[in-house]
Design a protein around this motif. Structure first.
Motif, short mmCIF file in Angstrom:
data_model
loop_
_atom_site.label_atom_id
_atom_site.label_comp_id
_atom_site.label_asym_id
_atom_site.label_seq_id
_atom_site.Cartn_x
_atom_site.Cartn_y
_atom_site.Cartn_z
N HIS A 144 81.33 25.01 48.52
CA HIS A 144 80.20 24.53 47.72
C HIS A 144 79.37 25.68 47.17
N GLY A 145 78.65 25.38 46.10
CA GLY A 145 77.79 26.36 45.46
C GLY A 145 78.42 27.09 44.30
N ASP A 146 79.73 26.94 44.14
CA ASP A 146 80.44 27.67 43.09
C ASP A 146 80.01 27.26 41.69
N SER A 147 79.83 25.94 41.48
CA SER A 147 79.48 25.45 40.15
C SER A 147 78.11 25.94 39.72
N ALA A 148 77.12 25.79 40.59
CA ALA A 148 75.76 26.23 40.25
C ALA A 148 75.71 27.74 40.04
N ALA A 149 76.47 28.47 40.85
CA ALA A 149 76.53 29.92 40.68
C ALA A 149 77.18 30.27 39.35
N GLY A 150 78.23 29.53 38.98
CA GLY A 150 78.88 29.75 37.70
C GLY A 150 77.94 29.53 36.54
N LEU A 151 77.12 28.48 36.64
CA LEU A 151 76.12 28.20 35.59
C LEU A 151 75.12 29.35 35.50
N ALA A 152 74.65 29.83 36.63
CA ALA A 152 73.68 30.93 36.64
C ALA A 152 74.27 32.18 35.98
N LEU A 153 75.54 32.45 36.25
CA LEU A 153 76.19 33.60 35.63
C LEU A 153 76.28 33.43 34.11
N LEU A 154 76.69 32.24 33.68
CA LEU A 154 76.82 31.99 32.24
C LEU A 154 75.47 32.11 31.53
N GLN A 155 74.42 31.64 32.19
CA GLN A 155 73.09 31.72 31.59
C GLN A 155 72.63 33.15 31.42
#
Length: 317
Positions: free
Chosen positions: A154-165
């Protein structure tokens, strides 16, 4: 959004809210499961960090995750797509190619939908499926002594969004988990078949689309038993990329679309595989009002993710 508060209002307003509360509604007279999920531009996706094709895939997959959480095989979807005036045929074609890609992968047919205009992109999909077998699935079926499992990190999706932002496109694993999450369809079928073979009639299960801690709380409250969490399921890429905040992402990030469920201890030998992660056990302590107040206090403060690691440690014990 104050989802918990709004749900209480809806349940108190409707004359019959008995079908509200789980990932899907099971319509007994038709023997089908029905769910609906919506993606909103600026809330669930950003057009400059994804493509119409991947957006089509994601829109389908997040709905199929709800069916997986209900122990149902996906069969049909309807797609409602709201488009800004500047949209063109290329967007629509690419989006539906993504829809078709996921539908073909999981054996699903598009059975209609709606097209409207809007200021931003809105995607709402209704998914219909049929239970794999007669094992009943609800958030309220956890039993004391059960083992708590999940189907992935867990946490991968939100972390991915933060990186993209922040204009960062690596690690690819985190980016892809956000752009195209995969529903746990195969795992759901395996869980349902294993419990049926063992003579188990009821299963506590849901998906973790709103965050792992949210799912733990909802299963615990519905079953009126406190959960003892021993392990936070997080992957190497998340821990390496966010060494200080990985617990916050894993607990509160959301949009991981994994399954969380409980089983009797004697069945664990069938789930002691890389496809499943044991995260704790169901205690014999009744769910407490103090726990609910603490969760709601922190839930109101968060805006999709991020608490301090100390707060996360305190909440899961």
């Amino acid at each position: 959004m104050r989802e918990l508060e709004f749900l209480k209002v809806i349940q108190n307003t409707l004359a019959d809210s008995s079908l509200i509360g789980d990932d899907c509604a099971y319509l007994e007279e038709f023997d089908i499961c029905v769910t609906q999920d919506t993606l909103v531009e600026g809330v669930h996706f950003l057009t400059h960090t994804t493509t119409p094709f991947k957006l089509g895939q994601k829109a389908v997959n997040v709905n199929l995750s709800d069916l997986a959480a209900a122990g149902a095989r996906p069969l049909y979807i309807t797609v409602s797509l709201s488009l800004p005036r500047a949209s063109d045929e290329n967007f629509v074609q690419s989006f539906y190619q993504g829809v078709q890609d996921s539908c073909q992968k999981y054996g699903v047919k598009v059975a209609g939908g709606d097209l409207t205009g809007a200021d931003n992109y809105f995607i709402s999909i209704c998914a219909i499926g049929k239970k794999y077998n007669n094992v009943k699935v609800s958030r309220s079926f956890a039993q004391k002594g059960d083992i708590i499992l999940t189907t992935g990190t867990h946490g991968d999706s939100a972390a991915g969004l933060a990186l993209l932002q922040n204009g960062i496109n690596k690690p690819k694993n985190l980016i892809n988990k956000h752009l195209v999450p995969l529903p746990a369809i195969e795992q759901s079928e395996y869980i349902m078949q294993t419990l049926k073979d063992a003579g188990i009639e009821k299963l506590a299960m849901m998906d973790t689309s709103d965050g792992l801690q949210d799912a733990i709380f909802k299963l615990s409250k519905a079953s009126n038993l406190e959960f003892d969490i021993e392990t936070i399921p997080a992957g190497k890429d998340l821990k390496t990329t966010f060494p200080k905040d990985w617990k916050d992402y894993a607990l509160w990030g959301g949009e991981d679309f994994e399954l969380i469920f409980t089983i009797p201890p004697f069945l664990y030998k069938y789930f002691n595989t890389p496809q499943f992660i044991k995260i704790g056990t169901v205690s014999d302590r009744p769910f407490s009002n103090a726990l609910e107040k603490e969760f709601e206090r922190r839930y109101k403060k968060e805006t999709c993710l991020l608490y301090t690691s100390d707060a996360a440690d305190d909440l899961i014990g």
